[in-house]
Design a protein around this motif. Sequence first.
Motif, PDB file in Angstrom:
ATOM      1  N   ARG A 148       0.846  -1.224  -0.035  1.00  0.00           N
ATOM      2  CA  ARG A 148       0.085  -0.081  -0.008  1.00  0.00           C
ATOM      3  C   ARG A 148       0.966   1.321   0.017  1.00  0.00           C
ATOM      4  N   SER A 149       1.764   1.291   0.701  1.00  0.00           N
ATOM      5  CA  SER A 149       2.771   2.582   0.832  1.00  0.00           C
ATOM      6  C   SER A 149       3.819   2.781  -0.226  1.00  0.00           C
ATOM      7  N   GLY A 150       4.147   1.533  -1.068  1.00  0.00           N
ATOM      8  CA  GLY A 150       5.304   1.483  -2.012  1.00  0.00           C
ATOM      9  C   GLY A 150       6.688   1.437  -1.450  1.00  0.00           C
ATOM     10  N   ALA A 151       6.702   1.241  -0.109  1.00  0.00           N
ATOM     11  CA  ALA A 151       8.078   1.247   0.598  1.00  0.00           C
ATOM     12  C   ALA A 151       8.489  -0.236   0.704  1.00  0.00           C
ATOM     13  N   ALA A 152       9.636  -0.543   0.361  1.00  0.00           N
ATOM     14  CA  ALA A 152      10.187  -1.994   0.620  1.00  0.00           C
ATOM     15  C   ALA A 152      10.028  -2.368   1.879  1.00  0.00           C
ATOM     16  N   VAL A 153       9.850  -3.536   2.093  1.00  0.00           N
ATOM     17  CA  VAL A 153       9.615  -4.378   3.581  1.00  0.00           C
ATOM     18  C   VAL A 153      11.000  -3.928   4.352  1.00  0.00           C
ATOM     19  N   SER A 154      12.078  -3.972   3.698  1.00  0.00           N
ATOM     20  CA  SER A 154      13.426  -3.468   4.266  1.00  0.00           C
ATOM     21  C   SER A 154      13.435  -2.183   4.758  1.00  0.00           C
ATOM     22  N   ALA A 155      12.866  -1.290   3.949  1.00  0.00           N
ATOM     23  CA  ALA A 155      12.711   0.264   4.406  1.00  0.00           C
ATOM     24  C   ALA A 155      11.633   0.444   5.705  1.00  0.00           C
ATOM     25  N   LEU A 156      10.580  -0.399   5.580  1.00  0.00           N
ATOM     26  CA  LEU A 156       9.666  -0.518   6.845  1.00  0.00           C
ATOM     27  C   LEU A 156      10.385  -0.855   8.007  1.00  0.00           C
ATOM     28  N   HIS A 157      11.304  -2.026   8.031  1.00  0.00           N
ATOM     29  CA  HIS A 157      11.826  -2.415   9.110  1.00  0.00           C
ATOM     30  C   HIS A 157      13.008  -1.422   9.608  1.00  0.00           C
ATOM     31  N   PHE A 158      13.651  -0.791   8.704  1.00  0.00           N
ATOM     32  CA  PHE A 158      14.569   0.311   9.006  1.00  0.00           C
ATOM     33  C   PHE A 158      13.852   1.566   9.871  1.00  0.00           C
ATOM     34  N   TYR A 159      12.903   1.949   9.267  1.00  0.00           N
ATOM     35  CA  TYR A 159      11.902   3.022   9.701  1.00  0.00           C
ATOM     36  C   TYR A 159      11.723   2.696  11.239  1.00  0.00           C
ATOM     37  N   GLU A 160      11.286   1.335  11.428  1.00  0.00           N
ATOM     38  CA  GLU A 160      10.821   0.789  12.716  1.00  0.00           C
ATOM     39  C   GLU A 160      12.105   0.831  13.743  1.00  0.00           C
ATOM     40  N   SER A 161      13.101   0.409  13.206  1.00  0.00           N
ATOM     41  CA  SER A 161      14.338   0.367  14.034  1.00  0.00           C
ATOM     42  C   SER A 161      14.732   1.711  14.204  1.00  0.00           C
ATOM     43  N   LYS A 162      14.375   2.829  13.603  1.00  0.00           N
ATOM     44  CA  LYS A 162      14.707   4.023  13.856  1.00  0.00           C
ATOM     45  C   LYS A 162      13.803   4.879  14.782  1.00  0.00           C
ATOM     46  N   GLY A 163      12.919   4.081  14.994  1.00  0.00           N
ATOM     47  CA  GLY A 163      11.608   4.699  15.666  1.00  0.00           C
ATOM     48  C   GLY A 163      10.698   5.713  14.990  1.00  0.00           C
ATOM     49  N   LEU A 164      10.389   5.699  13.701  1.00  0.00           N
ATOM     50  CA  LEU A 164       9.660   6.322  12.951  1.00  0.00           C
ATOM     51  C   LEU A 164       8.322   5.796  12.859  1.00  0.00           C
ATOM     52  N   ILE A 165       8.163   4.442  12.923  1.00  0.00           N
ATOM     53  CA  ILE A 165       6.828   3.728  12.955  1.00  0.00           C
ATOM     54  C   ILE A 165       6.966   2.635  14.001  1.00  0.00           C
ATOM     55  N   THR A 166       5.980   2.189  14.395  1.00  0.00           N
ATOM     56  CA  THR A 166       5.825   1.092  15.420  1.00  0.00           C
ATOM     57  C   THR A 166       4.726   0.050  14.965  1.00  0.00           C
ATOM     58  N   SER A 167       5.161  -1.210  15.677  1.00  0.00           N
ATOM     59  CA  SER A 167       4.156  -2.389  15.307  1.00  0.00           C
ATOM     60  C   SER A 167       3.965  -3.068  16.685  1.00  0.00           C
ATOM     61  N   ARG A 168       3.045  -3.950  16.716  1.00  0.00           N
ATOM     62  CA  ARG A 168       2.963  -4.841  17.700  1.00  0.00           C
ATOM     63  C   ARG A 168       3.350  -6.294  17.144  1.00  0.00           C
ATOM     64  N   ARG A 169       3.770  -7.191  18.213  1.00  0.00           N
ATOM     65  CA  ARG A 169       3.835  -8.336  17.657  1.00  0.00           C
ATOM     66  C   ARG A 169       2.932  -9.342  17.871  1.00  0.00           C
ATOM     67  N   THR A 170       2.441 -10.439  17.019  1.00  0.00           N
ATOM     68  CA  THR A 170       1.386 -11.376  17.319  1.00  0.00           C
ATOM     69  C   THR A 170       2.198 -12.348  18.150  1.00  0.00           C
ATOM     70  N   SER A 171       1.146 -13.291  18.689  1.00  0.00           N
ATOM     71  CA  SER A 171       2.000 -14.482  19.369  1.00  0.00           C
ATOM     72  C   SER A 171       2.734 -15.408  18.496  1.00  0.00           C
ATOM     73  N   GLY A 172       2.762 -15.292  17.026  1.00  0.00           N
ATOM     74  CA  GLY A 172       3.784 -15.838  16.419  1.00  0.00           C
ATOM     75  C   GLY A 172       4.847 -15.119  16.160  1.00  0.00           C
ATOM     76  N   ASN A 173       4.978 -14.009  16.617  1.00  0.00           N
ATOM     77  CA  ASN A 173       6.059 -12.999  16.537  1.00  0.00           C
ATOM     78  C   ASN A 173       5.935 -12.115  15.059  1.00  0.00           C
ATOM     79  N   GLN A 174       4.974 -12.090  14.518  1.00  0.00           N
ATOM     80  CA  GLN A 174       4.644 -11.404  13.265  1.00  0.00           C
ATOM     81  C   GLN A 174       4.198  -9.990  13.646  1.00  0.00           C
ATOM     82  N   ARG A 175       5.045  -8.964  12.827  1.00  0.00           N
ATOM     83  CA  ARG A 175       4.486  -7.530  13.088  1.00  0.00           C
ATOM     84  C   ARG A 175       3.115  -7.235  12.471  1.00  0.00           C
ATOM     85  N   ARG A 176       2.425  -6.237  13.185  1.00  0.00           N
ATOM     86  CA  ARG A 176       0.920  -5.780  12.840  1.00  0.00           C
ATOM     87  C   ARG A 176       1.290  -4.284  13.046  1.00  0.00           C
TER      88      ARG A 176
END
Length: 158
Positions: free
Chosen positions: A19-47
């Motif tokens: 939906r955003s056009g950002a690569a998955v790796s970019a989203l993980h990077f943004y999250e590591s830099k505190g720009l976006i956040t996610s929660r983890r499911t019981s299976g440790n998947q990002r939501r």
Amino acid sequence: MPQIPEKVHELTVGQLSARSGAAVSALHFYESKGLITSRRTSGNQRRYHRDTLRRVAFIRASQRVGIPLATIREALDSLPEERTPNREDWAHLSEHWRSELDARIKQLSRLRDHLSDCIGCGCLSLETCVLSNPDDVFGERLTGSRLLGERRTAAPAE
């Protein structure tokens, strides 16, 4: 572009990427830099909350105009309760960033206009260099590669 039903309030990293056009790796990077956040499911998947789409759009638009990620993070951190930026936020922040962008544009224009005069390092003893001596502050005392040599051998101030 895949549509996400209104009843879906959380997105997988793949959905967010599509939906955003950002690569998955970019989203993980943004999250590591505190720009976006996610929660983890019981299976440790990002939501990601649906509002993250707007945050990612804000980040990518800011990056396209040359705003560094650290500055983008400061802007996002300044929003109350870590809410998603809205139109008014963008207007306020873009006005704040305008002078920084104007200065950068001026510097790049000056560099472009003098690029044919410059070889970058002064090794041929050019009188002035818009890259290593942008305002010719050393031009009164010396020229060219001696400037680079002086920086390496300068004694510490007492």
